[in-house]
Design an enzyme around this catalytic site. Structure first.
Site, PDB file in Angstrom:
ATOM      1  N   ARG A 229     -52.997  -5.129 -29.265  1.00  0.00           N
ATOM      2  CA  ARG A 229     -53.010  -4.208 -28.083  1.00  0.00           C
ATOM      3  C   ARG A 229     -54.146  -3.054 -28.696  1.00  0.00           C
ATOM      4  O   ARG A 229     -54.513  -2.375 -27.765  1.00  0.00           O
ATOM      5  CB  ARG A 229     -51.619  -3.476 -27.910  1.00  0.00           C
ATOM      6  CG  ARG A 229     -51.123  -3.849 -26.647  1.00  0.00           C
ATOM      7  CD  ARG A 229     -49.931  -2.982 -26.434  1.00  0.00           C
ATOM      8  NE  ARG A 229     -49.238  -2.903 -25.080  1.00  0.00           N
ATOM      9  CZ  ARG A 229     -48.500  -3.873 -24.619  1.00  0.00           C
ATOM     10  NH1 ARG A 229     -48.113  -4.905 -25.299  1.00  0.00           N
ATOM     11  NH2 ARG A 229     -48.005  -3.786 -23.460  1.00  0.00           N
TER      12      ARG A 229
ATOM     13  N   ARG B 259     -41.043  -5.139  -9.871  1.00  0.00           N
ATOM     14  CA  ARG B 259     -40.639  -5.905 -11.014  1.00  0.00           C
ATOM     15  C   ARG B 259     -39.151  -5.646 -11.094  1.00  0.00           C
ATOM     16  O   ARG B 259     -38.668  -4.232 -11.237  1.00  0.00           O
ATOM     17  CB  ARG B 259     -41.308  -5.465 -12.246  1.00  0.00           C
ATOM     18  CG  ARG B 259     -40.753  -6.338 -13.543  1.00  0.00           C
ATOM     19  CD  ARG B 259     -41.630  -6.557 -14.444  1.00  0.00           C
ATOM     20  NE  ARG B 259     -42.046  -5.429 -15.420  1.00  0.00           N
ATOM     21  CZ  ARG B 259     -43.114  -5.253 -16.222  1.00  0.00           C
ATOM     22  NH1 ARG B 259     -43.599  -6.470 -16.483  1.00  0.00           N
ATOM     23  NH2 ARG B 259     -43.436  -4.273 -16.905  1.00  0.00           N
TER      24      ARG B 259
ATOM     25  N   ARG C 151     -49.602   3.749 -18.864  1.00  0.00           N
ATOM     26  CA  ARG C 151     -49.833   2.333 -19.599  1.00  0.00           C
ATOM     27  C   ARG C 151     -51.179   1.926 -18.967  1.00  0.00           C
ATOM     28  O   ARG C 151     -51.771   1.335 -19.775  1.00  0.00           O
ATOM     29  CB  ARG C 151     -48.681   1.530 -19.142  1.00  0.00           C
ATOM     30  CG  ARG C 151     -47.389   1.573 -20.210  1.00  0.00           C
ATOM     31  CD  ARG C 151     -46.278   1.202 -19.645  1.00  0.00           C
ATOM     32  NE  ARG C 151     -46.137  -0.038 -19.364  1.00  0.00           N
ATOM     33  CZ  ARG C 151     -45.130  -0.547 -18.105  1.00  0.00           C
ATOM     34  NH1 ARG C 151     -44.493   0.452 -17.371  1.00  0.00           N
ATOM     35  NH2 ARG C 151     -45.047  -1.863 -17.863  1.00  0.00           N
TER      36      ARG C 151
ATOM     37  N   LYS D 176     -48.576 -11.900 -18.223  1.00  0.00           N
ATOM     38  CA  LYS D 176     -48.592 -12.584 -19.401  1.00  0.00           C
ATOM     39  C   LYS D 176     -47.295 -12.959 -20.016  1.00  0.00           C
ATOM     40  O   LYS D 176     -47.288 -14.221 -20.170  1.00  0.00           O
ATOM     41  CB  LYS D 176     -48.995 -11.334 -20.546  1.00  0.00           C
ATOM     42  CG  LYS D 176     -50.268 -10.617 -20.374  1.00  0.00           C
ATOM     43  CD  LYS D 176     -50.259  -9.686 -21.664  1.00  0.00           C
ATOM     44  CE  LYS D 176     -49.297  -8.444 -21.423  1.00  0.00           C
ATOM     45  NZ  LYS D 176     -49.432  -7.209 -20.510  1.00  0.00           N
TER      46      LYS D 176
ATOM     47  N   ARG E  59     -37.097  -2.070 -14.629  1.00  0.00           N
ATOM     48  CA  ARG E  59     -37.537  -1.586 -16.061  1.00  0.00           C
ATOM     49  C   ARG E  59     -37.878  -0.400 -16.523  1.00  0.00           C
ATOM     50  O   ARG E  59     -38.439   0.357 -15.402  1.00  0.00           O
ATOM     51  CB  ARG E  59     -38.648  -2.322 -16.670  1.00  0.00           C
ATOM     52  CG  ARG E  59     -38.320  -3.146 -17.943  1.00  0.00           C
ATOM     53  CD  ARG E  59     -39.507  -4.095 -18.356  1.00  0.00           C
ATOM     54  NE  ARG E  59     -40.595  -3.488 -18.948  1.00  0.00           N
ATOM     55  CZ  ARG E  59     -41.608  -3.922 -19.424  1.00  0.00           C
ATOM     56  NH1 ARG E  59     -41.514  -5.229 -19.459  1.00  0.00           N
ATOM     57  NH2 ARG E  59     -42.562  -3.350 -19.864  1.00  0.00           N
TER      58      ARG E  59
END
Ligand code: ADP
Ligand code: ZN
Length: 234
Positions: free
Chosen positions: A88, A125, A172, A13, A161
């Site tokens: 969300r 990531r 998550r 996203k 991260r």
């Protein structure tokens, strides 16, 4: 033009929101970025959000709705925006509908990506520890396989991260299924809702985003023209 980017963590996203915002000269509004900046700056919001984000849980609807309302009220968002990471929850979506009353319609794009691919991406990531720029899914896939060592923007060191550890990622994904996935049903019947396969190459995804935005804008125009008389468009 107002666009909402939806999808699970790691769906791309942020990357797609960034590209679309640049193409159309619109602000990219990412609630994740806003919260990370608040944590960095040590504001009240940051202090409230920090532990929640590290765990992989959601910051409260009340707080997030306030953050987004304030952001959408600013001058640069009046001509349109690309929203990434909000809504969300169904509560947030209802609040967004209220905020958008009188501001024109919005396009909702939902990125679908299988869990195994999300987990793989989040493991890879990397973000810049100095400026916060994302590196993992950047242009040409630089960093996607871990080859880039420094930020392309500022040369700073790239690090995972803090919420991309396996435990937080698992949480998550569970939270996504429970809280965010129901939004697909919330939006599905709207003429401006689009689903895109986010597991494809980022350039392919960008292409499909452009097509979705264009077709959705056409549909909107039709809806607007016909809506005045019949209220519905097939
Ligand atoms: P990702 O999509 O990879 O999970 P984001 O950068 O969008 O990452 O968000 C990071 C974290 O910020 C989330 O896990 C959550 O704790 C918090 N957050 C971001 N947006 C929202 C929101 N709309 N509502 C509640 N919490 C949010
Ligand atoms: Zn940097």
């Amino acid at each position: 033009m107002n666009v909402i980017m939806m999808g699970p963590p790691g769906a791309g996203k942020g990357t797609q929101a960034e590209r679309l915002a640049r193409q159309h000269g619109l602000p990219k509004i990412s609630t994740g970025d806003i919260l990370r900046e608040a944590v960095q700056a040590g504001t009240d919001l940051g202090r409230q959000a920090k532990a929640i984000m590290t765990r992989g849980d959601l910051v409260s609807d009340e707080v997030m709705i306030g953050v987004v309302r304030e952001r959408l009220d600013r001058a640069d968002a009046q001509g349109g925006f690309i929203l990434d990471g909000f809504p969300r929850t169904v509560k947030q979506a209802q609040a967004l509908d209220e905020m958008m009353a009188g501001r024109g319609p919005f396009i909702v794009i939902d990125f679908e990506v299988p869990d195994e691919e999300l987990i793989r991406r989040l493991r890879l990531r990397r973000v810049c520890s100095r400026c916060g720029a994302g590196a993992a899914f950047e242009e040409d896939g630089a960093g996607a396989d871990g080859q880039a060592e420094h930020c392309q923007r500022c040369g700073g060191p790239l690090v995972p991260r803090s919420d991309d550890n396996d435990e937080s990622v698992r949480e998550r994904l569970i939270v996504y299924q429970r809280e965010t996935r129901p939004l697909v049903e919330y939006y599905r019947a709207r003429p401006t809702f689009r689903v895109i396969n986010g597991a494809q190459h980022p350039d392919r995804v960008s292409h499909e985003v452009s097509l979705a935005v264009a077709s959705s804008a056409r549909r909107q125009a039709k809806w607007r023209d016909a809506g005045a008389t019949s209220g519905t468009v097939s």
